[in-house]
Enzyme design. Structure first.
Site, PDB file in Angstrom:
ATOM      1  N   ASP A  91      48.228  29.282  62.065  1.00 56.37           N
ATOM      2  CA  ASP A  91      49.468  28.920  61.365  1.00 56.37           C
ATOM      3  C   ASP A  91      49.266  28.927  59.846  1.00 56.37           C
ATOM      4  O   ASP A  91      50.066  28.355  59.103  1.00 56.37           O
ATOM      5  CB  ASP A  91      49.933  27.522  61.785  1.00 56.37           C
ATOM      6  CG  ASP A  91      50.613  27.510  63.150  1.00 56.37           C
ATOM      7  OD1 ASP A  91      50.701  28.587  63.776  1.00 56.37           O
ATOM      8  OD2 ASP A  91      51.052  26.429  63.585  1.00 56.37           O
ATOM      9  N   ASP A 239      47.727  15.060  72.001  1.00 52.58           N
ATOM     10  CA  ASP A 239      46.615  14.967  72.946  1.00 52.58           C
ATOM     11  C   ASP A 239      46.662  13.676  73.758  1.00 52.58           C
ATOM     12  O   ASP A 239      46.472  13.674  74.982  1.00 52.58           O
ATOM     13  CB  ASP A 239      45.283  15.089  72.214  1.00 52.58           C
ATOM     14  CG  ASP A 239      45.237  14.279  70.914  1.00 52.58           C
ATOM     15  OD1 ASP A 239      46.133  13.444  70.686  1.00 52.58           O
ATOM     16  OD2 ASP A 239      44.295  14.482  70.134  1.00 52.58           O
TER      17      ASP A 239
END
Length: 513
Positions: A91, A239
């Site tokens: 990115d 996560d």
């Protein structure tokens, strides 16, 4: 102070002290379960007759300084190339993208199956990049490494065979610290992190309680991600969110504290603040999202209690903020009350101080012989650091409770393990973390606690000086470290990338090579 004000102060003091003691008492529980299971490491049921296909995902954003180290480690993995797929999930908005493409091409020439994906915006940030890449994942298992991690060549062979148990959905290795000796700050971070990495994760996984994937240096069974609903970016700790969703479906979590993957600790205060803000805010967001579901589930009662302690642990930062108010005025503290000493001060000392110190010393002693003894001089320093970070982390908790959204701010990575190496390479600390008003509040608190410390000296209240010194030293260290970073370490300032990508309705362009 009139009597009702004294009563209000004492009531508030007791409530805050009880909360801090409760979090400290939880450390005792973790200590107990760690010692109970310390000699029972998880073992794979068997070994795969034929090694399965593994997809290695490398989420990257403007991390040119550490990219070469990562690629070298991945290239050296002792695993059949025809059983590996490598995904560069890039990115980046700087020269990192060009370097990524070059590394991807070089790995293809070495015989690796490599896919390079570059998004034109950061929609969903890291979670968005991981989710977008799922469409082209080839492996039955997915391994994730952030850009500053360097796995050993035998990493996959040490971890993959745990999946021969069909109930195992996640395998997590322990983080190491490449630049532990870079500075006092990195040394203190290592002590604080090891409490979680060595004690909490080991204790919870071996006790069969909810654990959290640490975002990197771990593997997932691909179908578990799909079954649990995939990567979501409605929290800053995707996560932790996915870990709970997966485990509530019955999937087992394996934590291997003897498999260590070295990574970089933030070497400057602003980077550390940025990382802690993201982790703290994200954990509270996940707490709001999943804790109710945990209590409505059929999980055992004590497992729910531990999940509550896990997900609410960062609320201790709010209690620390409350102590900033309750410390003043010194004149009205009932220091001579035996009731306060026995029923308030003693429990706080035992649970919020002694237990916490024992917790962190045990984490160091578990890693190396006499590690606990070598850590003793750092005890007041890391306690002061925790206090000094309370403004930054307390702000994160409040933002999460109020539902205030913020970008995923990546922790800067520099790729140097010592100051000598940084000076020899003449490497500039060019990547900057975000800034906030916290610095000015911290500086104001330096003056505030300096005044309280001087008042205590004048009134000969010697017993309060160590306590006040922790607050004064903590805010002084944190604020001055931020100022030093801004005035001396930021030797190069690149153009700031856009803080946000296009709107959610705009299509994300993905270049796949």
């Amino acid at each position: 102070m009139i009597e009702w004000e004294k009563l209000l102060w004492l009531t508030s003091y007791i409530i805050v002290s009880a909360g801090l003691s409760a979090f400290g008492a939880h450390k005792v529980k973790v200590l107990y379960t760690y010692w109970k299971h310390r000699k029972n490491p998880p073992k794979a049921l068997e070994e795969f007759a034929e090694l399965p296909v593994v997809t290695i995902q490398l989420p990257i954003f403007n991390e040119a300084d550490v990219l070469g180290q990562l690629v070298a480690s991945i290239s050296a993995l002792d695993y059949p190339k025809d059983r590996l797929q490598i995904q560069f999930l890039d990115d980046s908005t700087d020269e990192t993208s060009q370097a990524c493409e070059q590394y991807a091409q070089a790995m293809r020439q070495q015989g690796f199956d490599v896919e390079y994906r570059h998004r034109s915006n950061r929609q969903g940030f890291k979670a968005g990049a991981l989710d977008a890449a799922m469409a082209t994942v080839k492996g039955e298992f997915i391994c994730i490494f952030d850009a500053d991690f360097e796995p050993e060549p035998d990493y996959l062979k040490q971890t993959i065979h745990h999946f021969t148990d069909p109930q195992v959905g996640i395998v997590q290795a322990r983080w190491g610290h490449k630049n532990l000796d870079f500075s006092l700050l990195t040394r203190l971070q290592g002590i604080l992190l090891d409490g979680h990495l060595m004690m909490e994760q080991t204790s919870r996984s071996r006790q069969g309680e909810f654990c959290n994937f640490n975002g990197t240096a771990g593997l997932w069974r691909r179908c578990v991600i799909d079954e649990a609903g995939g990567w979501k970016h409605d929290t800053l700790t995707e996560d932790l969110d996915l870990s709970y969703r997966a485990q509530m479906l019955g999937w087992r979590f394996i934590y291997l504290n003897d498999i260590i993957v070295p990574a970089e600790l933030p070497p400057d205060m602003d980077g550390f603040k940025s990382q802690q803000h993201r982790w703290t805010k994200g954990s509270v967001q996940v707490c709001k999202k999943v804790l109710g579901k945990v209590w409505r589930s059929d999980e055992p009662f004590m497992k729910k209690v531990e999940a509550t302690a896990h997900l609410t642990s960062n609320f201790a930062n709010l209690l620390t903020l409350c102590t900033l108010v309750l410390l003043y005025p010194v004149d009205f503290l009932p220091v001579n009350s035996w009731q306060k000493a026995v029923f308030v001060d003693l429990p706080v000392f035992l649970f919020a101080t002694v237990a916490v110190i024992a917790f962190y010393l045990t984490a160091q002693g578990a890693q190396r012989r006499l590690g606990w003894l070598q850590t003793i001089p750092y005890i007041p320093l890391f306690m002061a650091l925790g206090i000094g970070m309370s403004i930054n982390n307390g702000k994160a908790v409040i933002e999460a409770l109020l539902g205030q959204e913020s970008d995923f701010v990546r922790t800067p990575k520099y790729g140097v393990n010592s100051r000598a190496q940084a000076q020899a390479s003449k490497k500039s600390f060019r990547y900057k973390a975000g800034k906030s008003l916290c610095l000015w509040i911290e500086l104001a608190l330096v003056g505030y606690f300096g005044h309280l410390f001087w008042m205590a000296v004048q009134k000969e209240q010697w017993g309060s000086l160590p306590f006040l010194a922790l607050f004064l030293g903590g805010f002084l260290y944190v604020s001055l470290s931020s100022l030093m970073k801004r005035f001396s370490m930021a030797t190069f300032t690149p153009p700031e990338p856009p803080s946000k990508g296009p709107s959610e309705s705009e299509e994300t362009e993905v270049v796949v090579a």
